[in-house]
Design a protein around this motif. Structure first.
Motif, PDB file in Angstrom:
ATOM      1  N   TYR A 420       0.817  -1.202   0.000  1.00  0.00           N
ATOM      2  CA  TYR A 420       0.000   0.000   0.000  1.00  0.00           C
ATOM      3  C   TYR A 420       0.860   1.266   0.000  1.00  0.00           C
ATOM      4  O   TYR A 420       0.547   2.233  -0.703  1.00  0.00           O
ATOM      5  N   LEU A 424       1.035   4.128  -2.841  1.00  0.00           N
ATOM      6  CA  LEU A 424       0.652   5.464  -2.393  1.00  0.00           C
ATOM      7  C   LEU A 424       1.738   6.483  -2.750  1.00  0.00           C
ATOM      8  O   LEU A 424       1.437   7.633  -3.107  1.00  0.00           O
ATOM      9  N   PHE A 469      -6.722   8.346   1.482  1.00  0.00           N
ATOM     10  CA  PHE A 469      -6.486   6.977   1.002  1.00  0.00           C
ATOM     11  C   PHE A 469      -5.920   6.105   2.114  1.00  0.00           C
ATOM     12  O   PHE A 469      -6.288   4.935   2.264  1.00  0.00           O
ATOM     13  N   TRP A 470      -5.001   6.680   2.882  1.00  0.00           N
ATOM     14  CA  TRP A 470      -4.396   5.885   3.953  1.00  0.00           C
ATOM     15  C   TRP A 470      -5.414   5.582   5.046  1.00  0.00           C
ATOM     16  O   TRP A 470      -5.463   4.467   5.576  1.00  0.00           O
ATOM     17  N   LEU A 494      -7.064   2.390  -4.743  1.00  0.00           N
ATOM     18  CA  LEU A 494      -5.809   3.120  -4.893  1.00  0.00           C
ATOM     19  C   LEU A 494      -5.127   2.763  -6.214  1.00  0.00           C
ATOM     20  O   LEU A 494      -4.646   3.647  -6.942  1.00  0.00           O
ATOM     21  N   THR A 497      -7.073   4.387  -9.134  1.00  0.00           N
ATOM     22  CA  THR A 497      -6.860   5.838  -9.198  1.00  0.00           C
ATOM     23  C   THR A 497      -5.495   6.166  -9.771  1.00  0.00           C
ATOM     24  O   THR A 497      -5.345   7.067 -10.618  1.00  0.00           O
ATOM     25  N   THR A 498      -4.479   5.437  -9.315  1.00  0.00           N
ATOM     26  CA  THR A 498      -3.113   5.665  -9.806  1.00  0.00           C
ATOM     27  C   THR A 498      -3.008   5.379 -11.296  1.00  0.00           C
ATOM     28  O   THR A 498      -2.418   6.158 -12.057  1.00  0.00           O
TER      29      THR A 498
END
Length: 507
Positions: A420, A424, A469-470, A494, A497-498
């Motif tokens: 994650y 991120l 997000f976190w 996540l 989205t990335t």
């Protein structure tokens, strides 16, 4: 590349050859005597923090050319502008040539450390993660030196491959640039706003573009974009380190040392992040010129020192030959056809740059775009060493009384807990450049023109998005059972989205 006119003037001043003879014999050549086709190992170019990339106005020494050696093949022809800072070019070279090896090496070492911890060969303690970080630093800064023991990368750097101390050899080398380019596998352009404005830099690109099989081997790296990737990598290194210290699961005891160290890392990151945005917004001023330069490219607008000085040498007051006429005559041979209207070969070359070179360059580094692989290598570097923690936890096994399906979910969640943070970091890097682009536009087209204020505001917006997000993952992971698949959902969100941001860019 230094202008030939300077060499011509030096010849008329200090050589026994008459200037009229030199002028009549001046022409760009595609062949050179084998002993003059020289290359230099990349680790020599990077030695002493890139000292050879300092301004070409430094003392010209015979010892410099001795670093190179005759060769029949060059891996990379390095095209650059001497007015650009050596530190920016050093950062670009490290990212282009060392970041992949550093990322792969760190991954392998981190996996090895995790296995050794699980096998009790190494103590199962948090400090072992530092082995991965040390690996990344050593490879990122020293990979070309390590590679030199088996297959060193051979490159062309004009200052080291063309004799600077001998006027005749220097002119012969510069006039024979096409011969060096002919034996080069790739043209690596360390781009700055001046690059496409300099006649000899454009000539180097034209030499590659005239051969269809080599057109895809022109790689452009904006030097300030490389610096931005390095700065982001450093910031996430600090964030990942601070978070690891605070949330270390190998030790449940909370000590003042852990708390103090983690807090210092987070405080440093909090101060460092606005500064990153401040620098990034300034960098966008340079990056914003690249699309316009490529889309409206005209070699007729390229500058040469001889023309800017009206072909008069400032010291000797002698007439120097025109580099523009020399380059244009060569382009006419390469791109012109019998019966063409005067100057049509220049129009055809301009269109070639706009249609062949521009799309491939702008797709990866234009405006707010990021080169995907370099971003991946740099952004995850601060988090990869913590893979050893993940492997150690997986080796200890799941909590008791889990079914086989629950065990699979637990293992997946354990890996996601590691993955994650690097994902991120990739998203944060992408958002950073996106917000810097918008910050640059706001600084030029809105009432708020303070770069510092924009940097603070945009960095906090970035923090809010990343923290959201976190929080989604943290809350879902700590409030459900170990066999629940719910924490996997924020991770998939996540990832999506990335991927969308890298594919579509910013609005």
């Amino acid at each position: 590349m230094e202008d030939v006119s300077r060499v011509g003037s030096m010849t008329s001043k200090g050589s026994s050859i008459e200037s009229s003879v030199v002028l009549s014999e001046r022409s760009l050549k595609v062949e050179m005597p084998p002993e003059l086709l020289r290359g230099v190992y990349l680790h020599e170019c990077l030695a002493q923090w890139g000292k050879h990339w300092a301004s070409s106005d430094t003392v010209e020494r015979a010892s410099d050319v001795r670093l190179s050696r005759p060769t029949q093949r060059i891996d990379n022809f390095l095209s650059h502008d001497w007015k650009t800072s050596r530190w920016l070019k050093l950062a670009a070279l490290l990212v282009v040539f060392n970041s992949r090896a550093a990322a792969v090496g760190t991954l392998l070492v981190s996996v090895g450390v995790g296995i050794l911890r699980a096998s009790h060969v190494l103590p199962d303690e948090a400090w072992t993660v530092a082995i991965g970080h040390a690996t990344w630093v050593c490879i990122f800064f020293g990979w070309q030196r390590l590679r030199s023991f088996c297959r060193p990368r051979t490159v062309f750097l004009d200052k080291l491959c063309i004799a600077q101390h001998d006027v005749a050899l220097k002119e012969q080398g510069i006039l024979g640039l096409a011969a060096f380019l002919a034996i080069a596998d790739e043209l690596t352009v360390l781009w700055s706003p001046r690059t496409l404005q300099r006649l000899w830099c454009v000539y180097e690109i034209s030499t590659f573009l005239r051969r269809p099989e080599k057109r895809k081997q022109v790689k452009v790296m904006p030097v300030k974009l490389a610096l931005l990737l390095c700065v982001n990598s450093l910031s996430w290194f600090v964030v990942a380190g601070g978070y690891s210290v605070i949330s270390n699961k190998s030790s449940r005891e909370v000590t003042w040392t852990r708390t103090l160290l983690g807090s210092l890392c987070m405080c440093f990151a909090a101060v460092f992040l606005p500064w990153t945005y401040y620098v990034g917004i300034g960098m966008m001023e340079d990056l914003s010129t690249l699309p316009k330069q490529l889309s409206n490219f005209r070699i007729q607008d390229a500058e040469s020192t001889c023309c800017s000085r009206r072909h008069i040498h400032p010291e000797t007051q002698q007439v120097v030959p025109c580099d523009r006429e020399l380059v244009f005559a060569t382009l006419q041979q390469w791109f012109g056809r019998p019966g063409d209207a005067p100057g049509k070969y220049l129009v055809d070359f301009n269109l070639l740059v706009r249609k062949e070179l521009a799309p491939s360059v702008l797709k990866s580094v234009g405006r707010d775009h990021l080169p995907v692989w370099y971003t991946l290598y740099m952004a995850v570097s601060g988090s990869t060493p913590f893979l050893s923690d993940c492997i150690s936890l997986l080796a200890k096994g799941p909590p008791a009384n889990l079914s086989s399906g629950g065990t699979v979910i637990w293992g997946t969640r354990t890996f996601i807990s590691f993955a994650y943070v690097p994902v991120l970091a990739i998203l944060a890097t992408r958002l950073n450049l996106c917000f810097c682009w918008h910050g640059f536009r706001m600084a030029h087209h809105s009432a708020c023109r303070s770069r510092f204020c924009l940097a603070v505001l945009l960095s906090q917006l970035g923090v809010i998005i990343i923290a959201t997000f976190w929080a989604l993952f943290f809350i879902s992971s700590n409030h459900v059972e170990a066999s629940s698949w719910i924490p996997i959902v924020p991770f998939l969100l996540l990832l999506a989205t990335t991927a969308i941001l890298f594919r579509t860019g910013c609005i």
